[in-house]
Motif scaffolding. Structure first.
Motif, PDB file in Angstrom:
ATOM      1  N   ARG A  78       0.834  -1.201   0.000  1.00 50.13           N
ATOM      2  CA  ARG A  78       0.000   0.000   0.000  1.00 50.13           C
ATOM      3  C   ARG A  78       0.873   1.256   0.000  1.00 50.13           C
ATOM      4  N   LEU A  83      -0.976  -1.430  -4.548  1.00 51.93           N
ATOM      5  CA  LEU A  83      -2.400  -1.765  -4.460  1.00 51.93           C
ATOM      6  C   LEU A  83      -3.247  -0.745  -5.216  1.00 51.93           C
ATOM      7  N   ARG A  84      -2.874   0.525  -5.141  1.00 52.64           N
ATOM      8  CA  ARG A  84      -3.640   1.564  -5.847  1.00 52.64           C
ATOM      9  C   ARG A  84      -3.559   1.363  -7.353  1.00 52.64           C
ATOM     10  N   ALA A  87      -5.677  -1.524  -8.514  1.00 51.15           N
ATOM     11  CA  ALA A  87      -7.115  -1.266  -8.470  1.00 51.15           C
ATOM     12  C   ALA A  87      -7.646  -0.704  -9.784  1.00 51.15           C
ATOM     13  N   PRO A  93      -6.803  -5.768  -6.567  1.00 51.86           N
ATOM     14  CA  PRO A  93      -5.816  -6.027  -5.503  1.00 51.86           C
ATOM     15  C   PRO A  93      -6.263  -7.082  -4.501  1.00 51.86           C
ATOM     16  N   SER A  94      -7.566  -7.376  -4.455  1.00 55.02           N
ATOM     17  CA  SER A  94      -8.015  -8.435  -3.551  1.00 55.02           C
ATOM     18  C   SER A  94      -7.384  -9.770  -3.919  1.00 55.02           C
ATOM     19  N   TRP A 240      -6.964   0.167   0.073  1.00 56.47           N
ATOM     20  CA  TRP A 240      -6.036  -0.177  -1.005  1.00 56.47           C
ATOM     21  C   TRP A 240      -5.013   0.925  -1.231  1.00 56.47           C
TER      22      TRP A 240
END
Length: 241
Positions: A78, A83-84, A87, A93-94, A240
């Motif tokens: 993060r 993660l961004r 997305a 990102p999950s 995220w």
């Protein structure tokens, strides 16, 4: 599923490139069970307290993994914006979160195999006499610790902060979870508190199954409840970016 498998392979390779991280998780329980195995004479010692040592070694290893390594890795992703960026792609990102959990579970199972094999066949500790109860206790305990670790990862702004918070939670749980001393010599109120905490409940359930008894309902229900509660909190608070 194909994407998740590829992410799992990538995460595993990245982890293996950092031996300082995974060696601690694997070698801590192995070192503990070896040290106590050499001093407790488990081949000839029939005292029920013998089951405390491998259960304690496993609990500490999984806790170290769930509360420091896992949240530190996710918070670092993060912090670095990984993660961004994910997305905004078809790979949500999950899925990276799922791959991290799968790698962590593989590490936990590896630690379990090492402790059982070395502890039993080399040092003489007995194998769990109630294997189904033991498997349930280990999986619930691991799940509860992972849920707490995900809560740490959900709120920590950076990898350093996540590792610091995780270390603090780790020490609180081992102090109040009855890890430092076996239940036979621990004050009753500490054992009661430990029944509701992931490490203490896991140790109580694993020790019972090691002795050939089905684990008590309280620690099993407590671990399942911790998974639900902390899992829900982590899902609602996880950011995220």
């Amino acid at each position: 599923m194909h994407v998740l498998r590829k992410l799992f392979v990538v995460e595993l390779k990245l982890l293996l490139r950092e031996p300082a991280a995974w060696l601690l998780v694997l070698m801590l329980p192995l070192a503990l069970v070896t040290m106590f195995g050499l001093t407790a004479s488990p081949r000839t010692n029939t005292n029920p307290i013998v089951t405390y040592f491998p259960a304690m070694a496993l609990s500490l290893g999984v806790a170290q993994l769930a509360l420091t390594l896992l949240p530190g890795a996710l918070a670092t992703y993060r912090e670095n914006g990984i993660l961004r960026r994910m997305a905004s792609t078809p790979v949500h990102p999950s899925r990276l979160l799922g791959a991290q959990l799968a790698v962590s579970l593989l590490m936990a199972l590896t630690a379990l195999a090492m402790v059982l094999v070395v502890g039993s066949f080399v040092l003489g500790f007995p194998l769990p006499k109630e294997p189904l109860g033991f498997a349930l206790a280990f999986l619930l305990g691991t799940g509860a610790l992972f849920a707490v670790g995900l809560c740490v990862a959900a709120v920590a702004p950076s990898g350093r902060v996540a590792s610091g918070i995780g270390a603090g939670v780790f020490f609180l749980l081992i102090i109040f979870g009855g890890v430092f001393m076996p239940a036979e010599v621990t004050p009753k109120f500490m054992t009661t508190i430990g029944s509701y905490l992931p490490i203490g409940a896991s140790m109580q359930a694993m020790r019972a199954s090691w002795a050939g008894e089905w684990p008590d309902t309280l620690p099993l229900v407590a671990m399942a409840g911790l998974i639900v509660v902390f899992g829900a909190v982590a899902a609602r608070t996880f950011r995220w970016e």
